[in-house]
Design a protein around this motif. Structure first.
Motif, mmCIF file in Angstrom:
data_model
loop_
_atom_site.group_PDB
_atom_site.id
_atom_site.type_symbol
_atom_site.label_atom_id
_atom_site.label_comp_id
_atom_site.label_asym_id
_atom_site.label_seq_id
_atom_site.Cartn_x
_atom_site.Cartn_y
_atom_site.Cartn_z
ATOM 1 N N LEU A 145 0.993 -1.347 0.141
ATOM 2 C CA LEU A 145 0.324 -0.111 0.058
ATOM 3 C C LEU A 145 0.898 1.244 0.660
ATOM 4 O O LEU A 145 0.195 2.323 -0.713
ATOM 5 C CB LEU A 145 -0.855 0.152 1.082
ATOM 6 N N ASP A 146 1.727 0.941 0.701
ATOM 7 C CA ASP A 146 2.896 2.211 0.849
ATOM 8 C C ASP A 146 3.425 2.513 -0.876
ATOM 9 O O ASP A 146 3.242 3.688 -0.973
ATOM 10 C CB ASP A 146 4.343 2.551 1.526
ATOM 11 N N SER A 147 3.128 1.846 -1.270
ATOM 12 C CA SER A 147 4.208 1.273 -2.611
ATOM 13 C C SER A 147 3.528 1.985 -3.505
ATOM 14 O O SER A 147 3.140 2.878 -4.702
ATOM 15 C CB SER A 147 4.439 0.516 -3.867
ATOM 16 N N VAL A 148 1.873 1.918 -3.032
ATOM 17 C CA VAL A 148 0.638 3.184 -3.865
ATOM 18 C C VAL A 148 0.970 3.877 -3.851
ATOM 19 O O VAL A 148 0.116 4.969 -4.784
ATOM 20 C CB VAL A 148 -0.356 2.064 -3.887
ATOM 21 N N SER A 149 1.008 4.492 -2.784
ATOM 22 C CA SER A 149 0.910 6.055 -2.205
ATOM 23 C C SER A 149 1.866 6.523 -2.328
ATOM 24 O O SER A 149 2.085 7.722 -2.838
ATOM 25 C CB SER A 149 0.822 6.334 -0.878
ATOM 26 N N THR A 150 3.115 5.857 -2.832
ATOM 27 C CA THR A 150 3.970 6.669 -3.309
ATOM 28 C C THR A 150 4.015 7.033 -4.816
ATOM 29 O O THR A 150 4.861 8.014 -5.629
ATOM 30 C CB THR A 150 5.935 5.764 -2.675
ATOM 31 N N ILE A 151 3.348 6.271 -5.769
ATOM 32 C CA ILE A 151 2.982 6.572 -6.462
ATOM 33 C C ILE A 151 2.268 7.797 -7.097
ATOM 34 O O ILE A 151 2.171 9.010 -7.498
ATOM 35 C CB ILE A 151 2.364 5.037 -7.796
ATOM 36 N N ALA A 152 0.812 7.436 -5.934
ATOM 37 C CA ALA A 152 0.591 8.706 -6.123
ATOM 38 C C ALA A 152 1.140 9.860 -5.549
ATOM 39 O O ALA A 152 0.960 11.050 -6.359
ATOM 40 C CB ALA A 152 -0.990 8.956 -5.227
ATOM 41 N N HIS A 153 1.623 9.811 -4.649
ATOM 42 C CA HIS A 153 2.769 11.318 -4.370
ATOM 43 C C HIS A 153 3.248 12.190 -5.367
ATOM 44 O O HIS A 153 3.496 12.546 -5.673
ATOM 45 C CB HIS A 153 3.529 10.647 -3.304
ATOM 46 N N GLU A 154 4.496 10.609 -6.066
ATOM 47 C CA GLU A 154 5.121 11.406 -7.071
ATOM 48 C C GLU A 154 4.043 12.080 -8.410
ATOM 49 O O GLU A 154 4.868 12.552 -8.612
ATOM 50 C CB GLU A 154 6.736 10.448 -7.514
ATOM 51 N N MET A 155 3.228 11.677 -8.699
ATOM 52 C CA MET A 155 3.043 11.669 -9.506
ATOM 53 C C MET A 155 2.165 13.274 -9.581
ATOM 54 O O MET A 155 1.702 14.060 -10.297
ATOM 55 C CB MET A 155 1.540 11.005 -9.901
ATOM 56 N N GLY A 156 2.023 13.113 -8.576
ATOM 57 C CA GLY A 156 1.859 15.148 -7.806
ATOM 58 C C GLY A 156 2.317 15.451 -8.212
ATOM 59 O O GLY A 156 1.936 17.015 -8.212
ATOM 60 N N HIS A 157 3.667 15.531 -7.960
ATOM 61 C CA HIS A 157 4.793 16.435 -8.082
ATOM 62 C C HIS A 157 4.722 16.297 -9.782
ATOM 63 O O HIS A 157 4.981 17.437 -10.167
ATOM 64 C CB HIS A 157 6.523 15.960 -7.108
ATOM 65 N N SER A 158 4.474 14.855 -10.094
ATOM 66 C CA SER A 158 4.369 15.276 -11.715
ATOM 67 C C SER A 158 4.025 16.140 -12.222
ATOM 68 O O SER A 158 4.035 17.115 -13.449
ATOM 69 C CB SER A 158 4.820 14.246 -12.456
#
Length: 608
Positions: free
Chosen positions: A380-393
């Motif tokens: 789940l943390d990995s999923v959250s990380t994808i959301a996080h970095e896509m926010g930056h992008s």
């Protein structure tokens, strides 16, 4: 049986980023690097001529062309190096790009002092000239730096030292990512497991306490062997920042970092004070963690263990993409479509591989699409990380498409807002869909970890930096022992009496790469606080059936994302709806932490 990381050549190309929006290949990059020299010459030719608005405008245009080309060259080498830190060619490309960047900085170092040396009235007249309208905010920021800008020869000397001053960071990165090795460990079933920087947090998130402890001991045993080298590298970085602040007539390196981004230093102090006022909430969370895990003693290697008793849910990367797309629907179809296209266009380097840099980040240039380095492991943390970095992008993409190059790059102070808004939207969406108590606890665990890791822990890091830099400014040495003592004291203060402070805990400062970008980490905490307020406002409107520009809170937020660096960061956040002139946003965010903690405590009580 040993669980091993794959070599990069064994990773499917579809799961690797596509760097072709920067350069088609390494050969094209070589041509790009060669093309920097004439651009440097064009900009450097203006030395001694910056006396009127028209000439300054032509210089700014030449410098902007140079900056954009250098950004592409540097970013490509940085991304290539991250793919495999053992790759000698990629390391060489990065070193050459870094050297060229220093050469560029040195060549144009004359400009600021030359412009600022003009008489006060003349400078004011030039700053307001119509021909410089496209560079108005750039001129405003430049004039603010007048008290801290040295003479042209002095600025040139400082610029030539850029590569030297960056050496501590490079030394620590290479030691951490390429040279540092860890003993393999065994889990509770006797299976051998590899320990690496890229999978350490995954191991620490296991339900297997034997594995967690063994990985913890192995990891810091590796760091202990090199702790004096890490201390020397970090001390070099701190002393470099302290020396530059003194040369530039700042009261401290912290003031230099804050005012350099037009953020009052009081924001830093307000954050620390607000978190200290709310320490009892963290102590409650630590006590809850101890209770749910059912351990007699809670150790540092228990802080990432899942609180749900159910088998940890695993997600495929395709599932992760779907969850992220669903979570950001309140921001409107235009936003969702761009995220979907980003996944399709291979913005993301998905999986860990041997030698790959640990952690995750988003990188972009004005000319290219964004790139996301991930180490996706299905948690789940990995999923959250994808959301996080896509926010930056998406922040970068929207800024680059709305602003001129000189105004597109947002400051570090606002850099973590978009990422944490996405994280919170994901957490709230998952909470609404949770069907069982165990599933709900798993998501609450993730939510609570966001507050712990991003508000409390990053503020703890901020205090560590503050103490380290202040010690250096007093002329004290920053030995491994001194740094470890500061860190141990702060861990005890932030996590409270229920946590056993293992000896290894004091060494953790050595593995935090952000310390080499002085006074960056506090921005995670302020950004998370802003993101809590923004995401709650967006969701409140969305639940009334409003999305995208029809959602007033989302519309303000999307405007914020498009502002780039076109105005002062606190003004940008004010447009989004957050006022950081007071500690109120941090206090409000930690009240939300308290509400989430209430839910977790209630659920834990019902499960007993």
């Amino acid at each position: 049986m040993t669980e091993e990381l794959r070599e990069r050549k064994d990773i499917d190309k579809a799961d690797q980023w596509d760097l072709s929006s920067l350069f088609a290949d390494d050969a094209a990059w070589e041509n790009g690097l060669a093309g920097i020299d004439p651009l440097i010459a064009d900009a450097a030719a203006y030395q001694g001529k910056l006396r009127d608005a028209e000439t300054i405008r032509r210089y700014f245009d030449a410098e902007e062309r140079l900056d954009m080309a250098m950004s592409d060259v540097f970013a490509y080498s940085f991304l290539r190096r991250s793919e495999d830190m053992r790759d000698g060619r990629a390391q060489d490309m990065y070193a050459r790009a870094y050297a060229k960047y220093v050469e560029m900085s040195t060549a144009v170092s004359f400009a600021a002092p030359e412009i600022l040396a003009l008489p006060e009235e003349k400078l004011k007249e030039i700053a307001e000239a119509d021909v410089l309208a496209d560079y108005h905010y750039a001129m405003v920021k430049l004039v603010r730096q007048k008290p801290h800008t040295l003479t042209a020869p002095e600025e040139r000397v400082l610029s030539t030292l850029g590569e030297v001053l960056g050496a501590p960071k490079n030394i620590a990165e290479n030691l951490q990512n390429a040279d540092l090795t860890f003993d393999p460990v065994k889990d509770q079933d006797g299976r051998e497991r590899e320990v690496a920087g890229s999978n350490y947090i995954l191991l620490e998130s296991s339900k297997d306490r034997v594995l967690r402890e063994q990985a913890f001991r192995s990891f810091y045993r590796g760091y202990r062997k090199h702790i004096n080298t890490f201390a020397a590298a970090y001390a070099g970085a701190v002393k470099g920042a302290v020396a530059e602040a003194s040369l530039r007539h700042y009261a401290s390196s912290r003031e230099m970092a804050s005012l350099g981004e037009d953020v009052p230093p009081a924001v830093y102090d307000n954050l620390i004070e607000a978190v200290h006022r709310n320490m009892p909430l963290m102590y409650r969370y630590v006590a809850l963690r101890k209770k749910i895990l059912g351990v007699d003693e809670l150790h540092y290697y228990d802080l990432y263990a899942p609180l749900s008793a159910a088998p940890e849910k695993r997600y495929s990367y395709d599932e992760a993409k779907s969850l992220v797309l669903e979570a950001v629907r309140p921001l409107g179809e235009d936003y969702v479509s761009r995220v979907r296209q980003g996944f399709a266009d291979r913005w993301v380097d998905v999986y860990p591989n041997r030698g790959k840099e640990g952690g995750a980040y988003s990188e972009s240039t004005y000319h290219s699409n964004p790139f996301i380095m991930a180490n996706f492991t299905g948690t789940l943390d990995s999923v959250s990380t994808i959301a996080h970095e896509m926010g930056h992008s998406m922040h970068s993409w929207l800024s680059n498409h709305a602003q001129k190059p000189q105004d597109a790059e947002y400051t570090l102070f606002v850099a973590e807002v978009a990422s944490t808004v996405n994280e919170n939207l994901l957490a709230e969406n998952l909470l609404e869909k949770a069907k069982t108590p165990e599933e709900k606890m798993s998501i609450l665990n993730q939510y609570l970890e966001g507050f712990k890791g991003t508000v409390y822990r990053q503020t703890m890091f901020a205090e560590f930096e503050k103490e380290a830099h202040e010690a250096a400014e007093r002329g004290e040495s920053l030995s491994a022992g001194k740094l470890s003592d500061i860190y141990r004291k702060l861990v005890a203060e932030y996590f409270g009496p229920e946590l056993v402070i293992d000896d290894e805990v004091a060494l953790e400062w050595a593995r935090i790469p952000h310390f080499y970008r002085p006074f960056y980490v506090y921005k995670y905490a302020t950004s998370y606080s802003a993101a809590v307020a923004l995401s709650e406002g967006i969701l409140a409107e969305y639940r009334k059936g409003r999305a995208g520009l029809e959602n007033a809170a989302a519309a303000r937020y999307l405007r914020f994302l498009s502002l780039g660096g076109s105005m002062d960061p606190l003004d940008e956040l004010s447009i989004a709806g957050v006022d950081f002139s007071t500690p109120e946003p941090v206090d409000r965010a930690l009240k939300k932490f308290g509400r989430v903690l209430d839910m977790a405590e209630k659920l834990a009580g019902e499960r007993q």
